[in-house]
Design a protein around this motif. Sequence first.
Motif, PDB file in Angstrom:
ATOM      1  N   ARG A 147     -27.764   4.591  21.858  1.00 22.07           N
ATOM      2  CA  ARG A 147     -28.820   5.540  21.500  1.00 22.07           C
ATOM      3  C   ARG A 147     -28.306   6.496  20.415  1.00 22.07           C
ATOM      4  O   ARG A 147     -28.992   6.768  19.423  1.00 22.07           O
ATOM      5  CB  ARG A 147     -29.274   6.320  22.734  1.00 22.07           C
ATOM      6  CG  ARG A 147     -30.613   6.965  22.542  1.00 22.07           C
ATOM      7  CD  ARG A 147     -31.296   7.404  23.849  1.00 22.07           C
ATOM      8  NE  ARG A 147     -30.693   6.930  25.069  1.00 22.07           N
ATOM      9  CZ  ARG A 147     -29.907   7.688  25.846  1.00 22.07           C
ATOM     10  NH1 ARG A 147     -29.633   8.930  25.510  1.00 22.07           N
ATOM     11  NH2 ARG A 147     -29.414   7.203  26.962  1.00 22.07           N
ATOM     12  N   ALA A 148     -27.071   6.955  20.603  1.00 22.20           N
ATOM     13  CA  ALA A 148     -26.505   7.899  19.630  1.00 22.20           C
ATOM     14  C   ALA A 148     -26.370   7.233  18.260  1.00 22.20           C
ATOM     15  O   ALA A 148     -26.677   7.846  17.240  1.00 22.20           O
ATOM     16  CB  ALA A 148     -25.152   8.404  20.122  1.00 22.20           C
ATOM     17  N   ILE A 149     -25.940   5.964  18.231  1.00 19.96           N
ATOM     18  CA  ILE A 149     -25.820   5.267  16.944  1.00 19.96           C
ATOM     19  C   ILE A 149     -27.187   5.197  16.270  1.00 19.96           C
ATOM     20  O   ILE A 149     -27.333   5.480  15.083  1.00 19.96           O
ATOM     21  CB  ILE A 149     -25.247   3.849  17.137  1.00 19.96           C
ATOM     22  CG1 ILE A 149     -23.837   3.923  17.723  1.00 19.96           C
ATOM     23  CG2 ILE A 149     -25.223   3.085  15.819  1.00 19.96           C
ATOM     24  CD1 ILE A 149     -23.265   2.584  18.106  1.00 19.96           C
ATOM     25  N   GLY A 150     -28.202   4.854  17.069  1.00 20.90           N
ATOM     26  CA  GLY A 150     -29.558   4.780  16.531  1.00 20.90           C
ATOM     27  C   GLY A 150     -30.029   6.126  16.001  1.00 20.90           C
ATOM     28  O   GLY A 150     -30.756   6.200  15.009  1.00 20.90           O
ATOM     29  N   ASP A 151     -29.575   7.212  16.665  1.00 24.31           N
ATOM     30  CA  ASP A 151     -30.005   8.552  16.265  1.00 24.31           C
ATOM     31  C   ASP A 151     -29.391   9.000  14.941  1.00 24.31           C
ATOM     32  O   ASP A 151     -29.982   9.797  14.226  1.00 24.31           O
ATOM     33  CB  ASP A 151     -29.610   9.579  17.341  1.00 24.31           C
ATOM     34  CG  ASP A 151     -30.520   9.515  18.543  1.00 24.31           C
ATOM     35  OD1 ASP A 151     -31.584   8.875  18.420  1.00 24.31           O
ATOM     36  OD2 ASP A 151     -30.175  10.082  19.588  1.00 24.31           O
ATOM     37  N   VAL A 152     -28.179   8.532  14.651  1.00 25.79           N
ATOM     38  CA  VAL A 152     -27.490   9.100  13.499  1.00 25.79           C
ATOM     39  C   VAL A 152     -27.514   8.198  12.261  1.00 25.79           C
ATOM     40  O   VAL A 152     -26.941   8.553  11.240  1.00 25.79           O
ATOM     41  CB  VAL A 152     -26.013   9.456  13.830  1.00 25.79           C
ATOM     42  CG1 VAL A 152     -25.961  10.463  14.955  1.00 25.79           C
ATOM     43  CG2 VAL A 152     -25.198   8.218  14.163  1.00 25.79           C
ATOM     44  N   LEU A 153     -28.131   7.028  12.348  1.00 29.70           N
ATOM     45  CA  LEU A 153     -28.156   6.126  11.205  1.00 29.70           C
ATOM     46  C   LEU A 153     -29.579   5.692  10.903  1.00 29.70           C
ATOM     47  O   LEU A 153     -30.441   5.707  11.773  1.00 29.70           O
ATOM     48  CB  LEU A 153     -27.299   4.883  11.501  1.00 29.70           C
ATOM     49  CG  LEU A 153     -25.781   5.057  11.476  1.00 29.70           C
ATOM     50  CD1 LEU A 153     -25.110   3.766  11.881  1.00 29.70           C
ATOM     51  CD2 LEU A 153     -25.299   5.516  10.106  1.00 29.70           C
ATOM     52  N   PRO A 154     -29.850   5.279   9.644  1.00 26.60           N
ATOM     53  CA  PRO A 154     -31.152   4.702   9.329  1.00 26.60           C
ATOM     54  C   PRO A 154     -31.321   3.380  10.088  1.00 26.60           C
ATOM     55  O   PRO A 154     -30.329   2.855  10.601  1.00 26.60           O
ATOM     56  CB  PRO A 154     -31.077   4.438   7.814  1.00 26.60           C
ATOM     57  CG  PRO A 154     -29.818   5.061   7.337  1.00 26.60           C
ATOM     58  CD  PRO A 154     -28.928   5.295   8.493  1.00 26.60           C
ATOM     59  N   PRO A 155     -32.524   2.825  10.154  1.00 26.54           N
ATOM     60  CA  PRO A 155     -32.748   1.599  10.928  1.00 26.54           C
ATOM     61  C   PRO A 155     -31.776   0.480  10.526  1.00 26.54           C
ATOM     62  O   PRO A 155     -31.456   0.329   9.356  1.00 26.54           O
ATOM     63  CB  PRO A 155     -34.180   1.213  10.581  1.00 26.54           C
ATOM     64  CG  PRO A 155     -34.821   2.460  10.143  1.00 26.54           C
ATOM     65  CD  PRO A 155     -33.751   3.293   9.519  1.00 26.54           C
ATOM     66  N   PHE A 156     -31.316  -0.273  11.524  1.00 26.24           N
ATOM     67  CA  PHE A 156     -30.417  -1.396  11.255  1.00 26.24           C
ATOM     68  C   PHE A 156     -30.828  -2.537  12.173  1.00 26.24           C
ATOM     69  O   PHE A 156     -31.593  -2.335  13.116  1.00 26.24           O
ATOM     70  CB  PHE A 156     -28.960  -0.993  11.489  1.00 26.24           C
ATOM     71  CG  PHE A 156     -28.713  -0.328  12.819  1.00 26.24           C
ATOM     72  CD1 PHE A 156     -28.489  -1.086  13.961  1.00 26.24           C
ATOM     73  CD2 PHE A 156     -28.724   1.062  12.945  1.00 26.24           C
ATOM     74  CE1 PHE A 156     -28.277  -0.491  15.177  1.00 26.24           C
ATOM     75  CE2 PHE A 156     -28.517   1.667  14.170  1.00 26.24           C
ATOM     76  CZ  PHE A 156     -28.294   0.887  15.289  1.00 26.24           C
ATOM     77  N   ASP A 157     -30.302  -3.756  11.903  1.00 23.74           N
ATOM     78  CA  ASP A 157     -30.708  -4.864  12.756  1.00 23.74           C
ATOM     79  C   ASP A 157     -29.527  -5.640  13.354  1.00 23.74           C
ATOM     80  O   ASP A 157     -29.713  -6.684  13.945  1.00 23.74           O
ATOM     81  CB  ASP A 157     -31.658  -5.813  11.990  1.00 23.74           C
ATOM     82  CG  ASP A 157     -31.033  -6.316  10.701  1.00 23.74           C
ATOM     83  OD1 ASP A 157     -29.818  -6.112  10.517  1.00 23.74           O
ATOM     84  OD2 ASP A 157     -31.775  -6.895   9.877  1.00 23.74           O
ATOM     85  N   ASN A 158     -28.305  -5.132  13.170  1.00 24.20           N
ATOM     86  CA  ASN A 158     -27.184  -5.787  13.871  1.00 24.20           C
ATOM     87  C   ASN A 158     -26.878  -4.988  15.139  1.00 24.20           C
ATOM     88  O   ASN A 158     -27.584  -4.027  15.448  1.00 24.20           O
ATOM     89  CB  ASN A 158     -25.951  -5.857  12.953  1.00 24.20           C
ATOM     90  CG  ASN A 158     -25.409  -4.473  12.623  1.00 24.20           C
ATOM     91  OD1 ASN A 158     -26.152  -3.492  12.608  1.00 24.20           O
ATOM     92  ND2 ASN A 158     -24.125  -4.405  12.385  1.00 24.20           N
TER      93      ASN A 158
END
Lengths: 199, 193, 187
Positions: free
Chosen positions: C46-57
Amino acid sequence: MEYIIIIISAVFVNNILLSQFLGVCPFLGVSNRSSTAIGMSGAVMFVMALATLCTWLLHYCVLVPLGIEFMQTVGFILVIAALVQMVEIILKKVSPALYQALGIFLPLITTNCAVLGVAILVVNKEFTFPGASHYLNLAQSVVIATAYAAGFGLAMILFAGIREQLDLVEVPASFRGTPIALITAGIMAMAFMGFAGIV
Amino acid sequence: MIKQITNGIIKENPTFVLVLGMCPTLGTTTSALNGMGMGLATLFVLVLSNMAISAVAAHIPGKVRIPAYIVIIAAFVTVLQLLMQAYTPALYETLGLFIPLIVVNCIVLGRAEAFAARNPLAASACDGLGIGLGFTLSLTLVGAVRELLGSGALFGLPIVAGGGITIFVLAPGAFIVLGFLMVLFNKISRSRQ
Amino acid sequence: MAKASTLTNMTVTLGAIAFLASAMLSAVFVFTAEPIRKVAAAKVDRAIGDVLPPFDNSPAIEMTETKIDGRTLRLYPARKDSRPVGIAVETSTGGGFGGEIRLMVGFLPDGRIYKTAVLSHAETPGLGDKIDARRSTFSLQFEGKDPATFNLAVRQDGGDVDAITAATISSRAFCDAVERAKKVIRN
């Protein structure tokens, strides 16, 4: 120097009673008179240093190697309970005078959450010596436990002094006893907050 | 049975009447939800340990009574710790040290000694439930008052614009709010008599 | 009521209770081990998703660890359509008022900070806990800043960061953790 800073921070800034709320029951219970407050503080300091020594060893020599850190609560409380019993027995034999002074407080200490609280705090929390932060080694653990206990004693003895004065004044009926003690403790806690600036 | 439950909530309210378990009462009530969480955690341990101790008390030799009770209580506290880590991690982190410290909460050992050891299983469970509920209600109340004054919110919902008086969520506020709530409690029970 | 105490029955009872308690605990431990691991993993995700733009890996799988200043930092590279969109760095500091503070800091490929998130802290409620974006806007001032030109230290220390009022120690610690993440990204 590092030790001095950590001691000041444990005694004043992070005072165990007034900012961490550990050991409030004896704080309110036996702080009516200065003499009992001193006795209780002495007993707590003695047991807290010893208990931290034993629980530190238990944690790093038994629980961690075996990978059963989840048994911490059970292990620690058993060690503390056993230790308090033993101290009581040994003290009775070796130094009756000291037993006279501290004896009646010892049974109360098993359920003094400050002792278990500090034991858990010391092994679980990373502390910062200026520079690097790390888990405490045995010597540092015992020093910091003693410092916390000294903070407990300081707050306790100061508070007992205030309560002795409170006995002499006319307190409104509903405030008598615990309520006025709590409010006084609140004001003391405010004063202790001032120490936050020095470390 | 019902009497045992209400007894713990009002007549023998652990916080305001018996003045027990002060450490969590002061330490975890920075908001109504935290207070409630701490109360429910204690309730869980109280009910289970009361039941277990009531079941085995007759078989425990008198001299090892207290250590035996402490082991039972500590075991349930650890169960609670593990369950909270797994299912309510946020609350577990907020309450921190005060969860393992339920072991030394005078209320739990006190009820084991005073009630569970000499009463049947069902009654002991009800007693634990009553005292636990009383404790939960008190902690929620203290938490609600501190949250309202200190953050201007209630159960996380903002009520007063611009926040509150920070000192009430800090350490001194805990002592002072609990002190004044006790005064209120005394006042009410006095005027009833 | 309580039975008479003899050495045998005291030992046997205590032993039996300790054994039963340990058995119960081990069972619960095994039963909760998986959920606890999942909770920790979900929190990091969740934290990774919060601090970066959308990604798919899945950055958590490609995680690498680096040691710096005696601390272990974790790097989570994120990609979208196989092009890098940034790296999340799990960093920490021991300088907090209440001990350790752990942060997730997202860096864009050009070196700018995208966003930050607090993973765990033990700062004072009402003061130091304002490092959390839910409590104050303190952490938002890092967003979009390029550490090459933005000095990651509080103004009292000659940096560009506005400290939280009455919580300089917490603010300083926060900067320390971000600074450490920056050092790792640079290498």
